[in-house]
Design a protein around this motif. Structure first.
Motif, PDB file in Angstrom:
ATOM      1  N   TYR A  43     -51.968  -1.849 -24.867  1.00 49.09           N
ATOM      2  CA  TYR A  43     -51.616  -0.869 -24.414  1.00 49.09           C
ATOM      3  C   TYR A  43     -52.769   0.154 -23.975  1.00 49.09           C
ATOM      4  N   ASN A  44     -54.225   0.096 -24.628  1.00 47.97           N
ATOM      5  CA  ASN A  44     -55.319   0.870 -24.282  1.00 47.97           C
ATOM      6  C   ASN A  44     -55.663   0.489 -22.603  1.00 47.97           C
ATOM      7  N   THR A  71     -53.387   1.921 -20.315  1.00 47.70           N
ATOM      8  CA  THR A  71     -53.590   3.410 -20.042  1.00 47.70           C
ATOM      9  C   THR A  71     -54.755   3.544 -19.447  1.00 47.70           C
ATOM     10  N   ALA A  72     -55.807   2.980 -19.543  1.00 52.58           N
ATOM     11  CA  ALA A  72     -57.032   3.319 -18.846  1.00 52.58           C
ATOM     12  C   ALA A  72     -56.999   2.910 -17.535  1.00 52.58           C
ATOM     13  N   ILE A  94     -54.122   2.931 -15.369  1.00 52.61           N
ATOM     14  CA  ILE A  94     -53.478   3.969 -14.668  1.00 52.61           C
ATOM     15  C   ILE A  94     -54.355   5.184 -14.473  1.00 52.61           C
ATOM     16  N   ILE A  95     -55.086   5.506 -15.533  1.00 52.07           N
ATOM     17  CA  ILE A  95     -55.899   6.801 -15.196  1.00 52.07           C
ATOM     18  C   ILE A  95     -57.105   6.560 -14.159  1.00 52.07           C
TER      19      ILE A  95
END
Length: 282
Positions: free
Chosen positions: A220-221, A224-225, A227-228
């Protein structure tokens, strides 16, 4: 008895057992007694004064004797026919005192060909890494008792062998088993050898299950990273596209295109500069 001879034959063939005496052309079968015996106890065939006087029932319609050299012919030969045979020849000079011309033993050995080995496999377990199986090799109807050998990927293997036969003078069935853990496709050979004759069968043992290991999804991390980073990159491109062209046009001109009004304005002397100049002159 003279030197023992050995005659080899295959099941179902016609075989001749030689005797130790031949009648001269000047003599006649009527002057002889001939005994063919097996194991010195069982009379197979007997002649006296030119006539057949005895024949064992097991050899009925399967035996005949040459009336000059006393060769005993057996056809078709059977496995129980194997064993020592004795030929005894007497010359009848007188019925009271016959003379023995010869007494010789010959051994008959009957062999039977085994069938081509048949190989079958049975899976026990199956995984991505290997296939565990039982391999069976079988051959039938041969004689004498055979030997079984094999090779797995050109390396010798030892079969767990069992034999089946009704008696010591009956055809054999032979079965061998192997339990193997196959991690890749490998060739297997099964061979059956009896009486100097070898029959072999080859097969390819296959590892029956090939698994595709699924790719582990990102955490998940990491998602997320990622996508950012993508969003920041897209914003940077948008801002650059919006502001960068206006900044460039405020500091540049195109002197080579003097016909355009925008270029003329770019080359005009600013008003404030002109006023300053006139003031200085005064």
């Amino acid at each position: 008895a003279l030197e023992k001879k050995v005659i080899k034959s295959r099941l179902g063939e016609k075989v001749g057992l030689p005797c130790c005496h031949e009648i001269p052309s000047s003599d006649s079968l009527h002057n002889y007694r001939v005994y063919w015996q097996k194991n010195t106890m069982e009379v197979v065939l007997a002649y006296a004064e030119g006539k057949e006087i005895s024949k064992h029932k097991r050899y009925e319609n399967r035996t005949e004797m040459n009336d000059r050299n006393f060769t005993l012919w057996i056809s078709p030969v059977e496995i129980p026919d194997s064993g020592p045979y004795q030929c005894v020849v007497q010359h009848l000079k007188s019925s009271q005192n016959p003379s023995v011309k010869c007494d010789e033993t010959v051994a008959l050995f009957v062999a039977a060909d085994f069938s081509e080995p048949n190989i079958t496999t049975e899976e026990i377990t199956n995984s991505c890494d290997s296939t565990e199986m039982v391999v069976t090799c079988s051959s039938y109807g041969g004689f004498p008792k055979p030997k079984m050998s094999g090779a797995l990927n050109n390396e010798s293997v030892l079969w767990n062998v069992s034999w089946a036969s009704e008696s010591d003078l009956s055809p054999y069935d032979v079965t061998g088993k192997l339990q193997l853990n196959v991690t890749k496709d490998v060739p297997l050979t099964c061979s059956v050898e009896s009486n100097g004759l070898t029959k072999s069968t080859n097969i390819l043992l296959r590892k029956t299950k090939d698994c595709i290991v699924p790719t582990t999804p990102p955490s998940y991390n990491v998602i997320t990273a990622s996508i950012i980073i993508i969003i920041i990159f897209l914003l940077a491109i948008t801002l650059a596209a919006r502001y960068l062209p206006r900044h460039v046009c405020s500091h540049c001109c195109k002197p080579q295109d003097s016909a355009q009004e925008g270029v003329k304005e770019c080359t005009k002397t600013p008003m404030s500069s002109k006023v300053t100049s006139e003031t200085s002159s005064v």
